[in-house]
Design an enzyme around this catalytic site. Structure first.
Site, short mmCIF file in Angstrom:
data_model
loop_
_atom_site.label_atom_id
_atom_site.label_comp_id
_atom_site.label_asym_id
_atom_site.label_seq_id
_atom_site.Cartn_x
_atom_site.Cartn_y
_atom_site.Cartn_z
N HIS A 57 -16.76 25.81 13.05
CA HIS A 57 -16.05 26.73 13.72
C HIS A 57 -16.00 26.62 15.33
O HIS A 57 -16.78 25.95 15.62
CB HIS A 57 -16.74 28.18 13.38
CG HIS A 57 -16.60 28.76 12.05
ND1 HIS A 57 -16.80 29.83 11.65
CD2 HIS A 57 -16.45 27.91 10.95
CE1 HIS A 57 -16.64 30.09 10.35
NE2 HIS A 57 -16.51 28.81 9.89
N GLU A 59 -16.76 28.53 17.77
CA GLU A 59 -17.80 28.78 18.65
C GLU A 59 -18.96 27.81 18.30
O GLU A 59 -19.70 27.70 19.30
CB GLU A 59 -18.30 30.11 17.98
CG GLU A 59 -17.31 31.37 18.20
CD GLU A 59 -16.29 31.42 16.91
OE1 GLU A 59 -15.73 32.93 16.88
OE2 GLU A 59 -16.14 30.55 16.17
N CYS A 87 -17.91 35.48 13.08
CA CYS A 87 -18.30 35.37 11.70
C CYS A 87 -19.74 35.65 11.94
O CYS A 87 -20.50 35.54 13.00
CB CYS A 87 -17.69 34.55 10.77
SG CYS A 87 -18.64 32.95 11.37
N CYS A 90 -21.43 32.20 13.23
CA CYS A 90 -21.51 32.25 14.66
C CYS A 90 -22.16 33.30 15.41
O CYS A 90 -22.61 33.07 16.56
CB CYS A 90 -19.84 32.26 14.99
SG CYS A 90 -18.92 30.82 14.43
#
Length: 154
Positions: A57, A59, A87, A90
């Site tokens: 992801h 992040e 999410c 993260c």
């Protein structure tokens, strides 16, 4: 250390540029930027499909890069910007990296872990408190992700 709202918008604009890059590669359009002392030290966009890595992801990729840049797995004194509410995975990475602040664009009502169904940073048992600022350029962030999924359904 106070961060001016104009800085939030400037960094969020960069997140949106990174999110557009992700979308151009067929990835969910999310971008992330990490700032320390007013300077961008890391940035990334979503890459789980391209990297064949479910943890890639935006992040997480930005946190990994920032840790390499500062040569420390702790990112104390840093702010992470994300075009969409993080999410749970993260959010956990933000907590473990000891970032000071998270600033995000649009809320993510289904998978968001900051203001949605789960409010990860408000849990009492956490050892580190993180300032959360949401809804910075949220209309732009929301429009980008909605367009991406609308186009995929065609």
């Amino acid at each position: 250390m106070s961060v001016e709202p104009v800085d939030h918008e400037r960094h969020m604009h960069r997140c949106l540029e990174l999110a557009q890059r992700a979308a151009a590669h067929g990835e969910v359009p999310v971008g992330a930027v990490i700032v320390q002392g007013g300077n961008v030290i890391a940035e990334a966009c979503n890459q789980p499909i391209g990297r064949c890595d479910p943890t890639a992801h935006a992040e997480i990729c930005a946190i990994r890069l920032a840790a390499t840049v500062v040569e420390n797995y702790r990112l104390v004194g840093c702010t992470i910007y994300s075009s969409i509410e993080p999410c749970l995975m993260c959010a956990g990475a933000v907590m473990h990296a000891r970032l000071d602040r998270i600033v995000y664009g649009a809320p993510e009502p289904r998978a968001g872990a900051v203001s949605g169904n789960v409010n990860y940073f408000d849990a009492l048992q956490h050892f580190h408190k993180i300032e959360v600022i949401g809804n910075i350029l949220s209309d732009e962030s929301r429009a980008l992700i909605q367009k991406f999924f609308r186009d995929r359904r065609k």
